[in-house]
Design a protein around this motif. Structure first.
Motif, mmCIF file in Angstrom:
data_model
loop_
_atom_site.group_PDB
_atom_site.id
_atom_site.type_symbol
_atom_site.label_atom_id
_atom_site.label_comp_id
_atom_site.label_asym_id
_atom_site.label_seq_id
_atom_site.Cartn_x
_atom_site.Cartn_y
_atom_site.Cartn_z
ATOM 1 N N LEU A 1 0.833 -1.204 0.000
ATOM 2 C CA LEU A 1 0.000 0.000 0.000
ATOM 3 C C LEU A 1 0.872 1.260 0.000
ATOM 4 O O LEU A 1 0.593 2.230 -0.721
ATOM 5 C CB LEU A 1 -0.940 -0.025 1.208
ATOM 6 N N ASP A 2 1.945 1.215 0.766
ATOM 7 C CA ASP A 2 2.887 2.339 0.812
ATOM 8 C C ASP A 2 3.455 2.599 -0.586
ATOM 9 O O ASP A 2 3.459 3.733 -1.090
ATOM 10 C CB ASP A 2 4.003 2.003 1.825
ATOM 11 N N ALA A 3 3.921 1.539 -1.236
ATOM 12 C CA ALA A 3 4.502 1.680 -2.582
ATOM 13 C C ALA A 3 3.458 2.173 -3.572
ATOM 14 O O ALA A 3 3.746 3.028 -4.422
ATOM 15 C CB ALA A 3 5.072 0.339 -3.041
ATOM 16 N N ALA A 4 2.238 1.659 -3.461
ATOM 17 C CA ALA A 4 1.170 2.062 -4.389
ATOM 18 C C ALA A 4 0.911 3.559 -4.270
ATOM 19 O O ALA A 4 0.806 4.268 -5.278
ATOM 20 C CB ALA A 4 -0.102 1.265 -4.102
ATOM 21 N N GLU A 5 0.842 4.043 -3.043
ATOM 22 C CA GLU A 5 0.585 5.481 -2.835
ATOM 23 C C GLU A 5 1.705 6.332 -3.443
ATOM 24 O O GLU A 5 1.450 7.340 -4.107
ATOM 25 C CB GLU A 5 0.436 5.762 -1.335
ATOM 26 N N GLN A 6 2.947 5.911 -3.220
ATOM 27 C CA GLN A 6 4.074 6.680 -3.764
ATOM 28 C C GLN A 6 4.071 6.676 -5.288
ATOM 29 O O GLN A 6 4.297 7.714 -5.928
ATOM 30 C CB GLN A 6 5.397 6.084 -3.265
ATOM 31 N N LEU A 7 3.821 5.506 -5.877
ATOM 32 C CA LEU A 7 3.897 5.409 -7.339
ATOM 33 C C LEU A 7 2.746 6.139 -8.017
ATOM 34 O O LEU A 7 2.926 6.765 -9.064
ATOM 35 C CB LEU A 7 3.934 3.930 -7.759
ATOM 36 N N VAL A 8 1.554 6.069 -7.420
ATOM 37 C CA VAL A 8 0.428 6.824 -7.972
ATOM 38 C C VAL A 8 0.760 8.315 -7.941
ATOM 39 O O VAL A 8 0.533 9.043 -8.912
ATOM 40 C CB VAL A 8 -0.872 6.527 -7.199
ATOM 41 N N ALA A 9 1.370 8.767 -6.824
ATOM 42 C CA ALA A 9 1.740 10.192 -6.701
ATOM 43 C C ALA A 9 2.769 10.591 -7.750
ATOM 44 O O ALA A 9 2.830 11.751 -8.163
ATOM 45 C CB ALA A 9 2.275 10.466 -5.300
ATOM 46 N N GLU A 10 3.588 9.619 -8.197
ATOM 47 C CA GLU A 10 4.601 9.910 -9.217
ATOM 48 C C GLU A 10 4.060 9.737 -10.630
ATOM 49 O O GLU A 10 4.821 9.805 -11.601
ATOM 50 C CB GLU A 10 5.831 9.016 -9.014
ATOM 51 N N GLY A 11 2.766 9.463 -10.749
ATOM 52 C CA GLY A 11 2.154 9.395 -12.072
ATOM 53 C C GLY A 11 2.141 8.023 -12.724
ATOM 54 O O GLY A 11 1.816 7.889 -13.899
ATOM 55 N N PHE A 12 2.502 7.004 -11.980
ATOM 56 C CA PHE A 12 2.480 5.651 -12.534
ATOM 57 C C PHE A 12 1.048 5.127 -12.646
ATOM 58 O O PHE A 12 0.171 5.520 -11.859
ATOM 59 C CB PHE A 12 3.266 4.688 -11.637
ATOM 60 N N THR A 13 0.826 4.266 -13.624
ATOM 61 C CA THR A 13 -0.402 3.490 -13.711
ATOM 62 C C THR A 13 -0.113 2.172 -13.001
ATOM 63 O O THR A 13 0.637 1.336 -13.511
ATOM 64 C CB THR A 13 -0.796 3.255 -15.178
ATOM 65 N N VAL A 14 -0.662 2.041 -11.801
ATOM 66 C CA VAL A 14 -0.264 0.946 -10.912
ATOM 67 C C VAL A 14 -1.286 -0.187 -10.954
ATOM 68 O O VAL A 14 -2.468 0.014 -10.676
ATOM 69 C CB VAL A 14 -0.117 1.447 -9.464
ATOM 70 N N LEU A 15 -0.814 -1.365 -11.324
ATOM 71 C CA LEU A 15 -1.619 -2.580 -11.275
ATOM 72 C C LEU A 15 -1.068 -3.390 -10.105
ATOM 73 O O LEU A 15 0.053 -3.902 -10.171
ATOM 74 C CB LEU A 15 -1.499 -3.366 -12.586
ATOM 75 N N ALA A 16 -1.833 -3.461 -9.030
ATOM 76 C CA ALA A 16 -1.286 -3.978 -7.779
ATOM 77 C C ALA A 16 -1.600 -5.457 -7.575
ATOM 78 O O ALA A 16 -2.763 -5.852 -7.466
ATOM 79 C CB ALA A 16 -1.832 -3.168 -6.608
ATOM 80 N N TYR A 17 -0.537 -6.247 -7.512
ATOM 81 C CA TYR A 17 -0.663 -7.663 -7.151
ATOM 82 C C TYR A 17 -0.903 -7.734 -5.650
ATOM 83 O O TYR A 17 -0.110 -7.222 -4.857
ATOM 84 C CB TYR A 17 0.604 -8.429 -7.535
ATOM 85 N N THR A 18 -1.997 -8.370 -5.243
ATOM 86 C CA THR A 18 -2.390 -8.321 -3.838
ATOM 87 C C THR A 18 -2.972 -9.667 -3.400
ATOM 88 O O THR A 18 -3.087 -10.596 -4.194
ATOM 89 C CB THR A 18 -3.406 -7.171 -3.633
ATOM 90 N N THR A 19 -3.307 -9.733 -2.132
ATOM 91 C CA THR A 19 -4.001 -10.916 -1.641
ATOM 92 C C THR A 19 -5.472 -10.813 -2.047
ATOM 93 O O THR A 19 -5.893 -9.824 -2.660
ATOM 94 C CB THR A 19 -3.930 -11.001 -0.105
ATOM 95 N N ASP A 20 -6.260 -11.810 -1.693
ATOM 96 C CA ASP A 20 -7.680 -11.768 -2.060
ATOM 97 C C ASP A 20 -8.523 -11.073 -0.986
ATOM 98 O O ASP A 20 -9.732 -11.236 -0.946
ATOM 99 C CB ASP A 20 -8.207 -13.181 -2.360
ATOM 100 N N ASP A 21 -7.874 -10.264 -0.151
ATOM 101 C CA ASP A 21 -8.581 -9.547 0.912
ATOM 102 C C ASP A 21 -9.347 -8.361 0.317
ATOM 103 O O ASP A 21 -8.741 -7.428 -0.215
ATOM 104 C CB ASP A 21 -7.543 -9.059 1.936
#
Lengths: 270, 66
Positions: free
Chosen positions: A129-149
């Motif tokens: 989640l930390d990485a996702a927030e940083q990358l979205v802020a840097e303009g990345f299109t983030v496809l996040a591999y995650t658990t099924d939660d």
């Protein structure tokens, strides 16, 4: 094997049912990973048979990297590249890897993967989640591999991820979708595309993912490590299409007892 | 000068740039990324980015991945 013999009805469905991801429209709902390919020839055949338009790649130290010809194969296939952050264990590593991938591949799309356990390769939710927030802020299109939660999925979507990609089971395990209920709940919980990523073993797993409401499936090992990758790629393509059609068509309710499909009216007395 | 390239000790000319290092380590690769002490060095800056003794440099290229 010919991949040109798919029913025209399927082609019409595809045309009327585009897959929109990160603002781009795709005909194919199958994302293919290149990890584990036995040869460049097998990769090329599998990519073509799968009909995929989006293929994952990785970055490694140049001594350990593939020769340029893997990229030649992918360029020739005309697919879009999706760099991953495989092997990263912290948000810091993942953000740096994503920046390097953007530089190498010229895309701001990234499959964000932050692993928290060596044996199961399960995602580390906090670092992810930390990485996702940083990358979205840097303009990345983030496809996040995650658990099924479903709750974590919602947090990732709220953070601005372009897609949430829950595992069906651990990477490369081929165990299929161990908690279909969670995947269905996650699908309900977010408004962004849900891509079932990891754990697919065979075609029925991919079909189930689509029947559960997933928007697409990402798989690698199930094809690249199959005895016949090209044939399995075609099987996955048809499974994804079949599962999607079934989802759109609406399955019948499950019943405890039988419901005759043949009318009892006019039944002769014999 | 002494520096670390992809985890191993390396010896480069004192005036070496990132571009020199890439030419030496990654000939034939057209999708290369370089990190110098953890930070990306954009391709457009390679030729004017000098390396310094003690730098830790990663020279990366595409590989198959899931």
């Amino acid at each position: 094997m010919s991949t040109q013999d798919l029913a025209p009805a399927l082609a019409r469905e595809e045309a009327g049912d585009p897959f929109v991801l990160g603002g781009e429209t795709f005909r194919s709902r199958l994302l293919l990973g290149t990890g584990g390919v036995p040869s460049l020839e097998a990769l090329e055949a599998a990519v073509r048979a799968s009909g995929t338009q989006l293929v994952t790649v990785a970055l490694r130290r140049v001594e350990a990297s593939a020769t340029g010809s893997m990229m030649t194969v992918l360029d020739r296939a005309g697919v879009r590249l999706l760099p991953n952050t495989a092997g990263c264990r912290t948000a810091r590593e993942a953000v740096r890897t994503a920046r390097l991938a953007r530089e190498a591949f010229g895309t701001d799309w990234v499959k964000l993967e932050v692993i928290g356990d060596e044996r199961t390769l399960l995602p580390d939710a906090v670092e992810l989640l930390d990485a996702a927030e940083q990358l979205v802020a840097e303009g990345f299109t983030v496809l996040a591999y995650t658990t099924d939660d479903p709750v974590l999925g919602r947090r990732l979507a709220d953070a601005g991820c372009a897609a949430v990609m829950p595992l069906g089971s651990p990477i490369g395990s081929g165990l299929g979708i161990r908690n279909p209920h969670n995947v269905a709940l996650l699908r309900e919980a977010v408004d962004v595309p849900v891509v079932l990523d990891a754990g697919i073993g065979t075609a029925s797993d991919a079909a189930l993912a689509m029947e559960l409401g997933c928007d697409a499936v990402l798989l690698a090992s199930a094809v690249t490590r199959a005895r016949d990758p090209e044939r399995m790629a075609l099987a996955m393509r048809q499974a994804v299409e079949g599962g999607r059609l079934a989802r759109l068509a609406g399955r019948i309710p499950r019943r405890w007892h039988a419901e005759a499909s043949t009318s009892s009216e006019g039944l002769p007395a014999l | 000068m002494q520096l670390t390239v992809n985890g191993d000790a390396a010896e480069l000319a004192d005036d070496a740039t990132v571009a020199d290092l890439v030419a030496q380590r990654a000939p034939g690769h057209d999708r290369v990324a370089v990190a110098r002490n953890g930070d990306v060095v954009p391709r457009s800056s390679w030729a004017r980015t000098p390396l310094a003794p003690g730098d830790a440099v990663e020279v990366l290229a595409p590989t198959a991945g899931g």
